[in-house]
Each structure stands twice: as C-alpha cells, then as structure tokens.
Design a protein around this motif. Structure first.
Motif, PDB file in Angstrom:
ATOM      1  N   ILE A  75       0.875  -1.171   0.000  1.00 56.32           N
ATOM      2  CA  ILE A  75       0.000   0.000   0.000  1.00 56.32           C
ATOM      3  C   ILE A  75       0.907   1.214   0.000  1.00 56.32           C
ATOM      4  O   ILE A  75       1.764   1.340   0.879  1.00 56.32           O
ATOM      5  CB  ILE A  75      -0.879   0.054   1.273  1.00 56.32           C
ATOM      6  CG1 ILE A  75      -1.416  -1.319   1.626  1.00 56.32           C
ATOM      7  CG2 ILE A  75      -1.932   1.136   1.158  1.00 56.32           C
ATOM      8  CD1 ILE A  75      -2.671  -1.713   0.987  1.00 56.32           C
ATOM      9  N   HIS A  76       0.697   2.094  -0.946  1.00 58.57           N
ATOM     10  CA  HIS A  76       1.539   3.292  -1.027  1.00 58.57           C
ATOM     11  C   HIS A  76       1.017   4.324  -0.036  1.00 58.57           C
ATOM     12  O   HIS A  76      -0.160   4.691  -0.075  1.00 58.57           O
ATOM     13  CB  HIS A  76       1.529   3.841  -2.442  1.00 58.57           C
ATOM     14  CG  HIS A  76       2.105   2.869  -3.428  1.00 58.57           C
ATOM     15  ND1 HIS A  76       3.178   3.167  -4.242  1.00 58.57           N
ATOM     16  CD2 HIS A  76       1.780   1.574  -3.700  1.00 58.57           C
ATOM     17  CE1 HIS A  76       3.468   2.100  -4.979  1.00 58.57           C
ATOM     18  NE2 HIS A  76       2.632   1.134  -4.675  1.00 58.57           N
ATOM     19  N   LEU A  77       1.917   4.784   0.828  1.00 59.22           N
ATOM     20  CA  LEU A  77       1.529   5.722   1.879  1.00 59.22           C
ATOM     21  C   LEU A  77       2.175   7.072   1.610  1.00 59.22           C
ATOM     22  O   LEU A  77       3.211   7.147   0.948  1.00 59.22           O
ATOM     23  CB  LEU A  77       2.005   5.210   3.241  1.00 59.22           C
ATOM     24  CG  LEU A  77       1.473   3.849   3.694  1.00 59.22           C
ATOM     25  CD1 LEU A  77       2.180   3.420   4.982  1.00 59.22           C
ATOM     26  CD2 LEU A  77      -0.029   3.902   3.915  1.00 59.22           C
ATOM     27  N   PRO A  78       1.600   8.158   2.172  1.00 53.11           N
ATOM     28  CA  PRO A  78       2.306   9.430   2.113  1.00 53.11           C
ATOM     29  C   PRO A  78       3.633   9.319   2.875  1.00 53.11           C
ATOM     30  O   PRO A  78       3.817   8.400   3.665  1.00 53.11           O
ATOM     31  CB  PRO A  78       1.354  10.407   2.795  1.00 53.11           C
ATOM     32  CG  PRO A  78       0.356   9.581   3.532  1.00 53.11           C
ATOM     33  CD  PRO A  78       0.313   8.250   2.863  1.00 53.11           C
ATOM     34  N   ALA A  79       4.524  10.265   2.630  1.00 53.38           N
ATOM     35  CA  ALA A  79       5.861  10.177   3.226  1.00 53.38           C
ATOM     36  C   ALA A  79       5.815  10.265   4.746  1.00 53.38           C
ATOM     37  O   ALA A  79       6.650   9.691   5.436  1.00 53.38           O
ATOM     38  CB  ALA A  79       6.758  11.282   2.655  1.00 53.38           C
ATOM     39  N   LYS A  80       4.803  10.982   5.266  1.00 54.14           N
ATOM     40  CA  LYS A  80       4.751  11.167   6.723  1.00 54.14           C
ATOM     41  C   LYS A  80       3.430  10.668   7.293  1.00 54.14           C
ATOM     42  O   LYS A  80       2.389  10.780   6.657  1.00 54.14           O
ATOM     43  CB  LYS A  80       4.894  12.661   7.058  1.00 54.14           C
ATOM     44  CG  LYS A  80       6.315  13.149   6.917  1.00 54.14           C
ATOM     45  CD  LYS A  80       6.467  14.535   7.516  1.00 54.14           C
ATOM     46  CE  LYS A  80       7.865  15.065   7.271  1.00 54.14           C
ATOM     47  NZ  LYS A  80       7.865  16.491   6.952  1.00 54.14           N
ATOM     48  N   PRO A  81       3.485  10.141   8.549  1.00 52.32           N
ATOM     49  CA  PRO A  81       2.252   9.682   9.191  1.00 52.32           C
ATOM     50  C   PRO A  81       1.303  10.846   9.462  1.00 52.32           C
ATOM     51  O   PRO A  81       1.736  11.994   9.560  1.00 52.32           O
ATOM     52  CB  PRO A  81       2.736   9.065  10.501  1.00 52.32           C
ATOM     53  CG  PRO A  81       4.077   9.663  10.757  1.00 52.32           C
ATOM     54  CD  PRO A  81       4.671   9.974   9.416  1.00 52.32           C
TER      55      PRO A  81
END
Ligand code: JFZ
Length: 479
Positions: free
Chosen positions: A459-465
């Motif tokens: 799953i591709h996530l944004p760079a930051k939580p």
C-alpha cells in the motif's frame, strides 16, 4: 481410528453440535452461577456492551488519598491504597482519617465527562477497598463516606446519576474477602504475597463468617439494589483461602438476582465469573475465545500518592489500548483522585490526548475483532525466560491490526521507510481480498495506490504519518 469412531458416536448421540454448544455447562458449584446455566447466545447478549466498549476507567479512591503515600513523616513504598497494611497502621488510627475526609472538589459530572472525553465507555470505582472504608451510603456498616465524614455525600450515587445522563456504564469494585478494619476478615501480607491471615492489630481478630454476614454480604446487597440499573459490573478482588466455595456461593446467590450483571474472575471459591483480569500486563496473545480486561495504573500506584509522578506517556497508553484491542481485550485504565476529589492534571492531560486520537480513530477500536495476522505483536525469545521460566514474550511495536466484517484496520506505530517520495506498507499474506485502502485520519478517505505481486500487497503511503503515535490504515475487504 478408535478416536474418530468415538467422536462420531458422541456427536450422533448428542444433539447437533451447534445445539450441544448452546447447552449450559453442568453446574459444579454449591450455587450454580448464571454463567453455569446460560446459553452462549444469552452470554453474548449479556456481554454485548462490554465487548463493544474496549476502554474503561478504573478509579481507586478512598481514605488512603489523605496520607497519599506518607505515614509518620516517612514515605511508604509500594501502591498507595495498601498504606494501612504496608505501614501496619492500627485500625483506630486509620479509621480516624474519616473525620478529615472532605473531598469538596469531587465532581461526578467532571469525572464522567473526563471518561467520556477520553473515549472510555465505562467506569469501575472502588466502592470498598481492602481498608474496609465504604465510599457509599451504607446502613450495614458505619465506616462509610456518608456517616463517618464531614462530606456526607455518596459519590457512587452522584456518579450513577451522571453516568446515566452522559451514557456511560458504571461498575463497582468491592473487596469481598480482605477488609483490614473489619474483625475477622482477611488481610494478606503483601510483602510475601502470603495468602494467610496477617493481622497487625488485635482489633482485626474475629470470625470470618461474622464479617461476611454482617458487612460484606449486606454491603454487596446495598450496592446491587440502591443504584437503579447500576452496577453494570461488579469487580471482586484478592480472594484468599477464606473465600471457600460455600462462602462464595452466598455471594453468587445475590449476583444471580441481577441477570445483566458482569463480574470478574476474582470472587474465589472456584467461580470463573465473566472476565479474565490480567493486571499490569498485556498477555502475549490475549485469551482467545474469552472475555478479558487488562487493568493498569497510569503511574505506579492505583490509589493517589503525592510523589508518584512516573506517569506513562500518551504514546505508551495508546499503544497499550491498541495492543489490547488487537488481541480482543478491554483496557481498564486507572486514575487516582486526591483527598479533595481532584484528578491529578497529568492524568487528565493523558486521557484527553487519548480521546483526541479516539475521536478520529475510534472506529478501529470499538467493537472490533482481534487481528487476522498475529506475528506483528511480537515473538517469544529463544533465550530470555519470564518469571515463570517460560520463553519471554518480546513485543514488537511496528503495527497492530483489528478487524471488522468488511475492513481490516492496521494501526501503524512505526511509519515505513520512504523510497522515492513515498512510503509503502507491505503485507506478505492476505487473509482476505483487499479491494481498496485509505487512511482513517484523512477526511476525504482518498484511495491509496496498491501494488500486488504474487500473494503480497504494497500500500503506497504518504511520506509522513498523519498522527505521531498511530496512523490507521483501513483496508476494505471483500468479506
Ligand atoms: C489488587 C489490589 O490488591 C490492588 O490494591 C488493586 O486494587 C488491584 C487492582 O488489585 O491487587 C492485585 C490483585 C491481583 C493480582 C495482583 C495484584 N494478580 O492477580 O496478579
């Protein structure tokens, strides 16, 4: 072969299996408890709100909040509500604390509102702890907050009214066996964890059955009858050898008259009650198939101690809640109001922070089912042993998972490393077919890109939580 034939015969002789499972267990107690006779669907109905709740507030509050960990000018080690025992305080001296107990800062409204804002769904308060002081209006025994203090108010009644108004459940803790100010009751020598009667004052000597019949049972009756639909929970504690099956059965006869009541596994006398109650720990794999609740302190004491400032971080508390939910349990997190009835500010701050997280992410906690994975929780060490000599469980803190009928929630603590402009969350084995993914804290629920390779998924996530402690990834699943 033989075993198979035996099992086949057994199934044929019994009714169909589902029916057989729905039958009451054979009563093996002097007085069968509701748990002995109810069907599994009756139990499901009785436990429904509790299983949904996941998060409750424990309150340890009593006369011990006055000495607050110090007696005769000396700091008394260990938990604050045990000060009478740990400092061997004579009965008359301890009882005289009641005359100064005037907690005018107590507000049932504020405490229930605090629990509610923390995202807690129920409260369990010490109605009577081991010191024997009743925090409620008791006709059965005069050593209580209404009759023996200048305060003259019943905090349990005020909490019951507020909990009803604000939509929370209220439960009562009652120390049925230990009572250090009632003649004949038990006292455990804590230092040795020695379950023998350990009296330090001859005023404690007497007959256990007299204590049971003149104080414990009448007070349990008062608690069960004077507060309307509450208590929703009765929380017993520290049974000793004095709590024989026959004596426990007398209490069971009372609780049986309240068919919605939930009670824990600490009555004694061989009764299992409804809930397992691990204390200050989260079991490695929970108690699969059972109802359980980890109770924990927010610092290192249950009852208020003026100098215990070892508060757990919001991060630790939230991780505990999520860890427990991922294993199918409830978190009963304690607060210790002071002698004015005020909740220490560091405790308030942490509860508010937990509530802020739950307001966004509660869907991943309340009413969820345990993880469909498992290894993410940690593993047993090959070399390190626990206190019982078994392999020690070493928790891992990358992520946890909870489950709903059409969703898998992944609570990510440790954000995956960024490659290029993005991070990716990787799953090797997929328990269900994943149809889409988004972050719960993203109000738009923007779909996340997914790449599948073989049986695994990224799953591709944004760079930051989106949250510094735990960001919830929602995987929508085909059921
Ligand atoms: C008991 C009490 O003695 C204590 O004061 C507090 O109320 C706590 C919630 O419960 O302490 C216990 C009870 C059981 C265990 C340990 C401490 N246990 O089962 O390990």
């Amino acid at each position: 072969m033989k075993l198979t034939r035996f099992l086949t015969a057994a199934v044929l002789l019994a009714a169909p299996l589902s029916y057989a499972q729905n039958q009451p267990a054979a009563p093996q107690h002097p007085v069968p408890s509701i748990q002995d006779s109810e069907t599994s669907s009756q139990k499901d109905a009785r436990m429904a709100w509790w299983r949904q709740a996941r998060f409750g507030m424990f309150i340890h509050w009593g006369l011990y909040s006055i000495p607050a960990g110090t007696w005769d000018g000396k700091q008394v080690p260990s938990i604050g509500e045990w000060i009478m025992n740990n400092a061997s305080i004579p009965v008359a001296d301890y009882k005289s604390l009641a005359a100064q107990f005037n907690p005018t800062g107590f507000s049932a409204h504020d405490i229930v509102a605090l629990a509610k804002s923390a995202g807690m769904k129920y409260i369990v308060i010490t109605a009577k702890h081991h010191d024997g002081f009743a925090m409620f209006d008791s006709k059965a025994n005069a050593f209580n907050i209404v009759a023996a203090t200048p305060f003259h108010r019943d905090p349990l009644r005020e909490l019951a009214d507020e909990a009803r108004k604000q939509g929370l459940k209220l439960g009562f803790y009652y120390s049925q066996d230990q009572d250090w100010t009632a003649p004949g009751a038990s006292a455990i020598l804590r230092a040795n964890h020695d379950p023998v009667t350990h009296h330090w004052d001859k005023a404690q000597d007497g007959d256990f059955d007299t204590y049971l019949h003149t104080k414990a049972i009448p007070q349990i009756k008062e608690l069960l009858t004077n507060y309307g639909d509450f208590p929703a929970v009765l929380w017993f504690d520290t049974p000793t050898a004095n709590m024989t099956p026959a004596r426990a059965a007398e209490i069971v006869a009372l609780v049986n008259q309240h068919p919605n009541l939930i009670w824990n596994n600490r009555l004694g006398g061989g009764y299992k009650g409804d809930t397992e109650t691990p204390e200050q720990t989260i079991p490695a794999q929970g108690f699969p198939g059972e109802d359980w609740e980890s109770c924990m302190t927010i610092n290192d004491t249950w009852g208020y101690k003026s100098y215990d400032t070892n508060f757990k971080s919001t991060e630790t508390l939230l991780r505990n809640l999520i860890d427990i939910a991922s294993k199918g349990g409830n978190y009963l997190l304690n607060i210790g109001p002071d002698s004015h009835g005020i909740v220490p500010q560091p405790e308030v701050d942490r509860l508010h922070a937990m509530g802020t997280w739950l307001a966004v992410n509660g869907e991943a906690i309340y009413g969820t089912q345990p993880t469909l994975f498992g290894p993410e929780a940690g593993s047993f060490s090959a070399t390190v042993k626990d206190s019982k000599g078994n392999p020690k469980f070493i928790p891992a803190w990358d992520w946890r998972s909870t489950t709903a009928p059409n969703k898998i929630y992944i609570e990510i603590f440790n954000w995956p490393p960024v490659s290029g402009a993005q991070a990716a969350f990787h799953l090797d084995k997929l328990p269900r077919k994943i149809t889409s993914a988004y972050l719960l804290a993203d109000p738009a629920h923007t779909p996340l890109k997914m790449t599948q390779a073989g049986g695994s998924l990224d799953i591709h996530l944004p760079a930051k939580p989106l949250d510094p402690i735990a960001t919830v990834l929602v995987l929508e699943t085909a059921k």
